[in-house]
Design an enzyme around this catalytic site. Structure first.
Site, mmCIF file in Angstrom:
data_model
loop_
_atom_site.group_PDB
_atom_site.id
_atom_site.type_symbol
_atom_site.label_atom_id
_atom_site.label_comp_id
_atom_site.label_asym_id
_atom_site.label_seq_id
_atom_site.Cartn_x
_atom_site.Cartn_y
_atom_site.Cartn_z
ATOM 1 N N ASN A 225 -3.755 14.211 0.175
ATOM 2 C CA ASN A 225 -5.216 14.036 0.265
ATOM 3 C C ASN A 225 -5.627 14.115 1.731
ATOM 4 O O ASN A 225 -4.790 14.282 2.610
ATOM 5 C CB ASN A 225 -5.641 12.712 -0.379
ATOM 6 C CG ASN A 225 -5.002 11.528 0.317
ATOM 7 O OD1 ASN A 225 -5.233 11.304 1.500
ATOM 8 N ND2 ASN A 225 -4.169 10.783 -0.405
ATOM 9 N N PRO A 320 2.971 3.437 -8.103
ATOM 10 C CA PRO A 320 2.773 1.984 -8.023
ATOM 11 C C PRO A 320 1.543 1.694 -7.176
ATOM 12 O O PRO A 320 1.242 2.440 -6.234
ATOM 13 C CB PRO A 320 4.038 1.495 -7.325
ATOM 14 C CG PRO A 320 4.574 2.681 -6.594
ATOM 15 C CD PRO A 320 4.186 3.879 -7.417
ATOM 16 N N ASP A 321 0.838 0.625 -7.515
ATOM 17 C CA ASP A 321 -0.320 0.219 -6.715
ATOM 18 C C ASP A 321 0.166 -0.798 -5.687
ATOM 19 O O ASP A 321 0.516 -1.934 -6.035
ATOM 20 C CB ASP A 321 -1.410 -0.361 -7.618
ATOM 21 C CG ASP A 321 -2.703 -0.542 -6.860
ATOM 22 O OD1 ASP A 321 -2.664 -1.072 -5.726
ATOM 23 O OD2 ASP A 321 -3.761 -0.143 -7.381
ATOM 24 N N LYS A 354 -12.979 -3.324 -8.122
ATOM 25 C CA LYS A 354 -11.649 -3.132 -7.532
ATOM 26 C C LYS A 354 -11.105 -4.453 -6.990
ATOM 27 O O LYS A 354 -9.933 -4.769 -7.130
ATOM 28 C CB LYS A 354 -11.765 -2.110 -6.401
ATOM 29 C CG LYS A 354 -10.637 -1.136 -6.336
ATOM 30 C CD LYS A 354 -10.998 0.068 -5.498
ATOM 31 C CE LYS A 354 -11.237 1.294 -6.346
ATOM 32 N NZ LYS A 354 -11.537 2.480 -5.586
ATOM 33 N N LYS A 358 -7.632 -5.696 -8.548
ATOM 34 C CA LYS A 358 -6.414 -5.647 -7.741
ATOM 35 C C LYS A 358 -5.933 -7.031 -7.324
ATOM 36 O O LYS A 358 -4.808 -7.184 -6.864
ATOM 37 C CB LYS A 358 -6.643 -4.794 -6.496
ATOM 38 C CG LYS A 358 -7.150 -3.397 -6.836
ATOM 39 C CD LYS A 358 -6.362 -2.327 -6.163
ATOM 40 C CE LYS A 358 -6.912 -0.966 -6.526
ATOM 41 N NZ LYS A 358 -6.052 0.110 -6.066
#
Ligand code: CTP
Length: 423
Positions: A225, A320-321, A354, A358
Site C-alpha cells: 500500500n 493478524p491484527d 474501530k 480493537k
C-alpha cells in the site's frame, strides 16, 4: 530555510494580510488556506492593484472574513476603522510586497487602506517582496528595503529563479509554506526560548509500528500500500525525544532511522506482529503501520510465469491484527495502546467503531480521502478519540508536529495518573 519550526505556535494567532499588486498575489490564496488550517485568523486587505490579480470574493471565501479594499468605504469605517483593523492582529504581513508598496511604506505614505493600516499599526510587520529582478535590484528598492529593515520590519525573500515576466534572478515571492514557516518562526521567537528539555517518559518503554507491509505473491511480486511511514517514524522520534526507550518496528520504507530509536525492519504483517510482541513488555504501544489486511495463502517459491491457463488465482487469508493483539488484556498488555484509523469517509464514526472493536485506548483518526494528500504527504488533520471522552479535533499540522503533540499527550497520561490500569 532553517529548521522547520513547530507550527502549533500558530494556533489562535491573528494575522492581517496586506495583499499588494503582482502576479504572485494568487499564491496568497494558498497562504490563507495553510494559515487557516493551522488555526490562524486571517483578515485581508487588498490594494487596488491586488484586485486585478485576485478577487476579494475568493479571498473572503478562503479567509471566512470580510475583505477590506477601500479606505473610504463608510460601512467599513463604521464596522471597523483602519486603526482597529491594524491593531487587532498579532502580526501584519505584506505579501506579495510590490516595489510600489515598499516605496510607499518607506516614505510613510497612507494613500490607501493597506498603507494606512501599515502606518497606523503598533504591531510587528513582515514583508514578502515579489517583483521583477531589475525592480528588486534597483538601488531605489534596495534603499527602501534597508530603510524598512532599519525600522525593524522583517523580510522573507525574495527567492531566486524563473519569474513570470520571463527573466531569471532574485524577485520571486517565497512559496506559501515557507511564508507559513517564517510566520511560525516569528511567533516562536516571540514566545522566547523553550524551557529546558524535560524527559517525562524517561524510564518508559514504547513499541511503535510504522510503514506498509509487503505480502509476497512470489519472490518478485508483493501486495503493498502507499504508506510512507512518515507518521509512525515521527511518533517514534517524538516519544524518544521525551525520554522513552523506543523500539520501532518498520515495514519497508525509504526513510532514515529516527535518532535514538531501536529499529527492527520487517516485511510482512506476520513478521511485524512477531517483532512487536518481542519488544514487550512495554508501557506504550503505538500502531501507526498500514498493515496489509490480507496475505497470499501460498506464496509461490518461484516466479509465477504467464501461461496458457490465463492469470493465476490468488487465494488470500486475513492477516493478524497487531493492534487488536497488543490490546488484548493480560500481563503483557502495554498500559496505553494507541491506534490510527485511516478512513476515506464517516471518519469519526468509523474511528469510534474501530476503538471499540480493537480494544485499544486511543485512536488517532485520519482522513485519507483522495485529495487530502494525507497518504505520503507531510501534514494531516486528525481527531484524537479516547475511550469514554468526546473526540478532540487537532488543527492541521505537519506529521512531525502532530507526532510531538501525540507524544506529549501520552506523556501527560503517564505523569497525571499512577493507575496501573489502561487509562
Ligand atoms: N492494524 C494492525 N494490524 C492490522 C490492521 C490494522 O495493527 N492487521 C492497525 C493499524 O496500525 C492502525 C489500526 O489498526 O493503528 C487501524 O488500521 P486501519 O487500516 O485504519 O483499519 P483496519 O483494521 O484495516 O480496518 P478497516 O479495514 O475496517 O478500515
Amino acid at each position: 530555510m532553517t529548521a522547520t519550526p513547530d507550527h502549533s505556535v500558530l494556533d489562535g494567532k491573528r494575522v492581517l494580510l496586506v495583499i499588494s499588486g503582482g502576479i504572485a498575489a494568487y499564491k496568497c490564496l494558498e497562504l490563507i488556506r495553510r494559515l487557516k488550517e493551522r488555526g490562524v485568523r486571517v483578515r485581508a486587505v487588498l490594494t487596488q492593484a491586488a484586485t486585478q490579480f485576485v478577487t476579494p470574493l475568493s479571498v473572503a471565501a478562503l479567509s471566512e472574513e470580510k475583505v477590506y479594499t477601500d479606505l473610504f468605504s463608510l460601512t467599513d469605517e463604521s464596522e471597523m476603522g483602519h486603526i482597529r483593523l491594524s491593531r487587532e492582529a498579532d502580526l501584519v504581513v505584506v505579501a506579495p510586497a510590490s516595489a510600489d508598496i515598499l516605496a510607499r511604506m518607506a516614505a510613510g505614505m497612507a494613500n490607501d487602506l493597506g498603507t494606512t493600516a501599515l502606518l497606523a499599526t503598533d504591531k510587528p510587520v513582515m514583508v514578502v517582496p515579489a517583483m521583477n529582478v531589475m525592480m528588486w535590484t534597483n538601488p531605489a528598492t534596495q534603499a527602501n528595503v534597508r530603510t524598512l529593515e532599519g525600522r525593524g520590519i522583517r523580510r522573507l525573500g525574495p527567492a531566486a529563479g524563473d519569474m513570470a515576466c520571463g527573466e531569471v534572478g532574485s524577485g520571486r515571492m517565497v512559496e506559501p509554506m515557507e511564508i507559513v514557516a517564517g510566520i511560525a518562526a516569528f511567533f516562536a521567537e516571540q514566545a522566547g526560548p523553550r524551557p529546558p528539555i524535560h524527559k517525562p517518559l524517561a524510564g518508559r518503554r514504547a513499541v511503535v509500528t510504522s510503514g506498509p507491509t509487503h505480502e509476497p505473491i512470489d519472490p518478485v511480486r508483493y501486495i503493498a500500500n502507499r504508506s510512507s511511514g512518515k507518521q509512525g517514524h515521527a511518533v517514534a522520534a517524538a516519544l524518544a525525544a521525551l525520554g522513552a526507550e523506543v523500539t520501532l518496528v518498520s515495514g519497508p520504507v525509504t526513510l532514515a532511522d529516527p535518532r535514538g530509536v531501536r529499529v527492527v525492519r520487517v516485511e510482512t504483517a506476520a513478521q511485524m506482529l512477531a517483532a512487536s510482541q518481542a519488544a514487550l513488555p512495554a508501557d506504550i504501544a503505538v500502531c501507526a503501520a498500514a498493515v496489509a489486511d490480507w496475505r497470499v495463502v501460498a506464496a509461490a517459491g518461484d516466479k509465477v510465469k504467464k501461461g496458457p491457463d490465463g492469470p493465476p488465482t490468488l487465494t488470500l487469508a486475513e492477516n493478524p491484527d497487531i493492534l487488536a493483539t497488543l490490546s488484548q488484556p493480560g500481563p503483557q498488555r502495554p498500559r496505553l495502546v494507541v491506534g490510527f484509523a485511516a478512513e476515506t469517509r464517516d471518519v469519526l464514526a468509523y474511528a469510534a467503531a474501530k476503538l471499540a472493536r480493537k480494544g485499544c485506548d486511543w485512536i488517532v483518526a485520519n482522513d485519507v480521502a483522495t485529495g487530502t494528500g494525507t497518504f505520503g504527504g507531510d501534514d494531516n488533520q486528525v481527531h484524537l478519540l479516547r475511550q469514554g471522552t468526546e473526540p478532540e479535533a487537532w488543527p492541521r499540522l505537519f506529521k512531525t508536529d502532530g507526532a510531538i503533540r501525540l507524544a506529549q499527550a501520552i506523556a501527560d497520561t503517564f505523569t497525571t495518573s499512577n493507575s496501573p490500569e489502561p487509562v
